[in-house]
Scaffold this active site. Structure first.
Site, PDB file in Angstrom:
ATOM      1  N   HIS A 248       0.746  -1.178  -0.292  1.00 48.19           N
ATOM      2  CA  HIS A 248       0.075   0.262   0.666  1.00 48.19           C
ATOM      3  C   HIS A 248       0.685   1.046  -0.323  1.00 48.19           C
ATOM      4  CE1 HIS A 248      -2.942  -2.445   1.178  1.00 48.19           C
ATOM      5  NE2 HIS A 248      -2.330  -3.287   1.919  1.00 48.19           N
TER       6      HIS A 248
ATOM      7  N   SER B 139      16.432  20.137 -15.437  1.00 46.72           N
ATOM      8  CA  SER B 139      14.910  20.559 -15.416  1.00 46.72           C
ATOM      9  C   SER B 139      15.646  21.868 -15.893  1.00 46.72           C
ATOM     10  CB  SER B 139      15.380  20.473 -14.183  1.00 46.72           C
ATOM     11  OG  SER B 139      13.688  22.219 -13.730  1.00 46.72           O
TER      12      SER B 139
END
Length: 485
Positions: free
Chosen positions: A160, A290
């Site tokens: 999870h 970036s």
């Protein structure tokens, strides 16, 4: 309106990035016009050769003329013929006949358009699988090497996306490999299940060929067998309409879509691990992550795989719907759709396999980060071990459980409310109640004691299930791959 001469400028026209930016030259050629129309001519040659061998009046000179012009394709003439005739097959019959005047009368003899169209598609699909399979095997091989190298390295497992019991870096990689091994078997099966459409005529009844051979059924069957063998297939579909069943395309694209799902899961895991700074994909010295944030190392290869895998997974909807609406012996609404989805599926699969190979050849592991994350979570996982050790030392389980509960909640508050490190073990060391096991704490917290049989599972899995399936591809395992973009 295009500027003068602009129609010749390739940059002034849309080009699929699947070909112009990403795909390998081999896969791009497999779906090229040259491969397609060259295969049409070979199929016409196979048909003429087989018809001649079974007694039709076709001469050696006609066969030789066809053989000499298999790749002598006047694409400009073919385009002009198609514009005039509105029929691509007849345009190429005329174009072939123009350079084979002696054979003109027997080119395409008894055949329908799907003789060249569908049979070529089946050849291209088969060849496409033959290009993909070694690439998939290489990816599995690279990941197997990685799993073997890190089989023993403990790492925090997640369920999870919440901290769970420990696994190892290599064991997690084996989850990826197992999915890809399933894909390898599925692709092999899909390729091997392909049959040739063969020589079937306009509605699949072989009526035109039965007429050519004056009602001799055995010669028609032999014609079908001969042409099938010449095209490199062991079997032809016994029953077709004008086309082979479009369910075949469903089977082909389903296994490619399944491969896309596997790669999407793998690359999503890598992206999540990159965020945790535990594992990163390769990053070149001059690569920019970036334009605004110079420090960033974005997982762009894995992101590309996920992006294209989504496209690959959706393509199976095309043949599903096409097969559903093929009326009786065939309708032509399959044609334009198949020109797009079949090629794009193989091109996309080719791209993501090449990209994943590049990623798998340069995965970077950061052991200290992995160790630190284990240290943050392992103390809580070790509570049961601590309780058992205290009981063996003469303590009461219920009293020990309550002490552990209080100390663990205090440590959790430090982590969650104060942003501090997990100090549970320091609290245990400071509590006189636990003095009987203070010397055992280091061994009780050894991460390797929490990974179960993960290292042994990796070794057994690689030896018994992975390496054997790679044996047929051993000769194609060499060579790293560099991505152009």
């Amino acid at each position: 309106m295009a500027a003068p001469g602009e129609e010749q400028d390739v940059m002034a026209r849309y080009r699929s990035p699947l070909v112009s930016r990403y795909a390998s030259a081999e896969m791009a050629y497999n779906f090229s016009e040259r491969k397609k129309f060259g295969t049409w001519r070979r199929l016409w040659l196979y048909l003429a050769q087989a018809e001649k061998s079974l007694g039709l009046p076709i001469t050696d000179e006609q066969i030789q003329e066809m053989e000499a012009n298999l790749d002598n394709i006047d694409f400009k003439m073919a385009a002009e013929e198609e514009k005039k005739l509105r029929h691509d097959v007849m345009a190429h019959v005329h174009t072939f006949a123009h350079c084979c005047p002696k054979a003109a009368a027997i080119i395409h003899l008894g055949a329908t358009s799907c003789y060249v169209g569908d049979n070529t598609d089946l050849i291209v699909l088969r060849d496409g699988f033959n290009l993909l399979l070694p690439k998939l095997a290489r990816v599995i091989s690279r990941l197997a090497d990685f799993a073997e190298k890190y089989a023993d390295m403990p790492a925090l497992g997640f369920t999870h996306y919440q901290p769970a019991q420990l696994t190892t870096v290599g064991k997690r990689c084996c989850l990826w490999i197992q999915d890809l091994c399933m894909d390898l078997q599925n692709l092999e099966r899909a390729r091997d299940d392909l049959r040739f459409r063969g020589v079937k005529g306009t509605t699949g009844t072989q009526a035109s060929f039965l007429q050519l051979f004056e009602g001799d059924h055995s010669k028609v069957e032999e014609l079908d067998r001969l042409v099938t063998a010449k095209a490199g297939f062991k079997r032809a579909y016994m029953v077709t309409g004008q086309t082979y069943s479009r369910k075949v395309d469903i089977g082909v694209l389903a296994v490619l879509a399944s491969l896309g799902a596997s790669i999407h899961k793998i690359c999503t895991d890598i992206r999540l691990l990159a965020n945790l700074k535990e594992i990163e994909e390769p990053f070149e010295k001059d690569q920019i992550g970036s334009s605004a944030m110079p420090y960033k190392r974005n997982p762009m290869r894995s992101e590309r795989c996920c992006s294209l895998a989504r496209h690959l997974m959706t393509l199976v909807m095309d043949p599903l719907q096409t097969a559903a609406v093929q009326w009786f012996e065939r309708t032509l609404d399959d044609s334009a759709n198949r020109r797009v989805c079949l090629a794009e599926a193989f091109l996309t699969a080719d791209i993501i396999l090449s990209t994943l190979q590049n990623v798998s050849e340069g995965l970077v592991v950061y052991p200290k980060v992995i160790e630190r994350r284990i240290r943050q979570e392992l103390p809580f996982m070790a509570t049961e071990n601590i309780i058992m050790a205290m009981v063996k030392a003469g303590g009461n389980r219920q009293d020990c459980h309550e002490k552990i509960r209080v100390l663990s909640q205090q440590a959790a508050a430090v982590v969650k409310q104060e942003g501090g490190d997990n100090d549970f073990i320091d609290r245990v060391r400071a509590d006189p109640y636990f003095s009987p096991i203070h010397k055992q704490l280091e061994s009780l917290l050894d991460p390797s004691s929490f990974t179960g049989r993960a290292p042994q599972q990796v070794a057994k899995f690689l030896k018994e299930e992975v390496r054997p399936v790679l044996i047929p591809y051993q000769s194609k395992m060499g060579g790293k791959i560099e991505l152009a973009l």
